[in-house]
Design a protein around this motif. Structure first.
Motif, mmCIF file in Angstrom:
data_model
loop_
_atom_site.group_PDB
_atom_site.id
_atom_site.type_symbol
_atom_site.label_atom_id
_atom_site.label_comp_id
_atom_site.label_asym_id
_atom_site.label_seq_id
_atom_site.Cartn_x
_atom_site.Cartn_y
_atom_site.Cartn_z
ATOM 1 N N ALA A 204 0.839 -1.203 0.000
ATOM 2 C CA ALA A 204 0.000 0.000 0.000
ATOM 3 C C ALA A 204 0.877 1.257 0.000
ATOM 4 N N LEU B 144 -6.285 4.188 0.967
ATOM 5 C CA LEU B 144 -5.461 4.478 -0.204
ATOM 6 C C LEU B 144 -6.372 4.709 -1.409
ATOM 7 N N TYR C 59 1.121 4.124 -2.857
ATOM 8 C CA TYR C 59 0.877 5.505 -2.410
ATOM 9 C C TYR C 59 1.987 6.428 -2.938
ATOM 10 N N VAL D 284 -4.364 10.842 3.373
ATOM 11 C CA VAL D 284 -4.022 9.505 3.890
ATOM 12 C C VAL D 284 -3.252 9.702 5.195
#
Ligand code: HEM
Length: 463
Positions: free
Chosen positions: A284, A454, A288, A441
């Motif tokens: 993740a 995300l 990102y 985030v």
């Protein structure tokens, strides 16, 4: 300072002329809770600030004193030269409720025997087999993502990494009882891990009837163990190597050192714990960072176009995907999932001039080291170029610790690199990722560091 922006100077620990002493208590201790409120308010800042108070400091989690090791040199000492003076510590004792006693919690000879027995399951040729599953499942997950549709990838990635682990552990992962039992156990596991780090736990050890204290429920673990015993029974009955990790655990060690059924179930559960949250957080964070950096994404696309030329990514491609690895190396520096690790002295030992008695608990933080400006230039900046592209020289083990070091180094490191490289390739080769600008985030600080969400949009790339 090295050419690529990692600093090479070490902060001094203790000189041989110094006599062993106690460590300074870090500022901010309050009655009953100790430093726990600070740790809970902003744990990352708290561990980063420790280095200003000395190479080893002392904090309190409720009534429990804990030494914090803040210098890379001393962490190396702790994990290598002095490793035999330590086991994993009180938090890991608490984890035996949801985990059993597998490689992560095991100590001494048990750890050594299990580690030797399990190592072949993580050899290169076995990982090559698991890589097929990693690539196929990641491609299927990426393909289900409609171009132009914003999506929160966190739950998708979580399901993907659990699916990959189940399919590499068990040749038949569709067993419905197994999936239900794993789900039930995951819920308890997360709660117990949070409790293990809480001051409530430290107090509960002293005051077993503390109001509000409820030990974790052992039921889900019992149910998962029962399902696994049934599956192990079926494997033992025909003795076949099904190409999965469970076959390796059962075949490894030969007749003399084979693991018992109970030991195998403990190890399977340990692998569920160690091989899902860490990988999903890393994947993740990588997506990102990639989605926010068009320049980095362009370089990745160039590499993927050249190396894969439209093919699905495979194990044989991994060594050539050097930029993908570089991006992941930097991701694991900036966002190490295992941000806080622990040990406990099992005999008297001196670390950086500080005398530790048997039973003394020790913390060290890969996150704090990775964000130390004395070790990394501009440490808050995501800069894949700080790492050499052709990594004949690996990042230094005492200042780059996403997988730990020494005898407790992550046994799944190569597994994780392969999975991460193939998954990043699967998600980005045919897509351009873009963040959904309106949704910030945040970093969730639990037993692993992970993004709370995300939200990304994928745009199709011309083939
Ligand atoms: C990006 C992914 C991963 C990260 C960041 C990570 C990180 C770590 C770290 C820091 C340790 C050492 C803990 C300590 O010293 O106290 C560790 C140990 C371990 N990891 Fe991983 N890990 C990852 C993936 C995996 C995977 C995929 C597996 C298995 C499939 C795995 C299995 C284990 C096991 C069994 C241990 C205990 C080793 C021992 O004590 O001998 N890990 N991991």
């Amino acid at each position: 300072m090295s050419r690529n922006g990692t600093r090479t100077t070490a902060r001094p620990g203790r000189t041989s002329a110094d006599a062993p002493t106690g460590a300074p208590v870090a500022p901010g201790r309050v009655p009953l809770a100790g430093h726990a409120p600070r740790l809970h308010r902003d744990a990352l800042r708290f561990v980063r600030e420790q280095r200003h108070h000395g190479p080893v400091t002392k904090i309190y989690i409720g009534p429990r004193p804990v030494h914090v090791v803040n210098s890379g040199e001393l962490v190396r000492d702790l994990l290598t030269a002095q490793a035999r003076a330590f086991d994993k510590g009180a938090m890991f004792d608490a984890l035996r409720v949801p985990l059993g006693d597998g490689l992560i919690t095991a100590a001494g000879d048990r750890h050594l025997r299990h580690r030797r027995t399990m190592q072949p399951a993580f050899h290169h040729d076995r990982i090559a087999r698991y890589a097929r599953v990693m690539s196929e499942r990641s491609l299927a997950c990426a393909a289900a993502w409609e171009p132009g549709t914003p999506r929160d990838l966190v739950p998708e990635i979580h399901r993907l990494t659990l699916d990959i682990l189940l399919r590499t552990l068990f040749a038949d992962p569709q067993d419905p009882e197994l999936r239900t039992a794993v789900k039930g156990w995951l819920g308890v596991k997360y709660r117990s891990m949070r409790l293990a780090l809480s001051p409530l736990h430290a107090w509960a050890e002293r005051l077993p009837l503390l109001p509000g204290w409820r030990p974790p429920d052992a039921g889900p673990l019992r149910r998962l163990v029962a399902v696994q015993h049934r599956i192990i029974g079926a494997y033992r009955a025909d003795g076949r190597d099904r190409g999965d990790l469970l076959s390796m655990l059962l075949l490894a060690g030969g007749p003399e050192n084979a693991l018992t059924d109970t030991e195998v179930t403990d190890e399977l559960i340990t692998l569920f714990l160690a091989g899902t949250g860490t990988v999903s957080a890393s994947l993740a964070w990588a997506l990102y960072e990639i989605s926010r950096r068009p320049g980095v994404q362009r370089l990745l696309h160039d590499e993927l176009d050249t190396v894969l030329a439209g093919r699905p990514p495979a194990f044989e491609d991994v060594p050539a995907l050097v930029r993908t690895r570089q991006v992941l190396t930097e991701t694991l520096r900036l966002h190490p999932p295992s941000w806080l690790l622990m040990r406990r002295a099992v005999r008297p030992v001196t670390l950086g001039g500080v005398r530790l008695a048997p039973g003394a608990e020790v913390f060290f933080s890969p996150y704090a080291l990775h964000h130390d400006p004395q070790l990394y230039e501009d440490p808050e900046h995501f800069a894949p170029d700080r790492w050499p592209l052709h990594a004949a020289t690996k990042p230094p083990r005492h200042t780059y610790l996403p997988f730990g070091a020494g005898s407790r180094l992550c046994i799944g490191e190569d597994f994780a690199w392969t999975e991460l490289i193939l998954a990043v390739a699967a998600f980005t080769a045919r897509r351009r990722l873009e963040p959904v600008a309106s949704t910030p985030v945040r970093t969730l600080v639990g037993t692993v560091l992970r993004p709370d969400r995300l939200p990304l949009t994928a745009h199709a790339r011309p083939s």
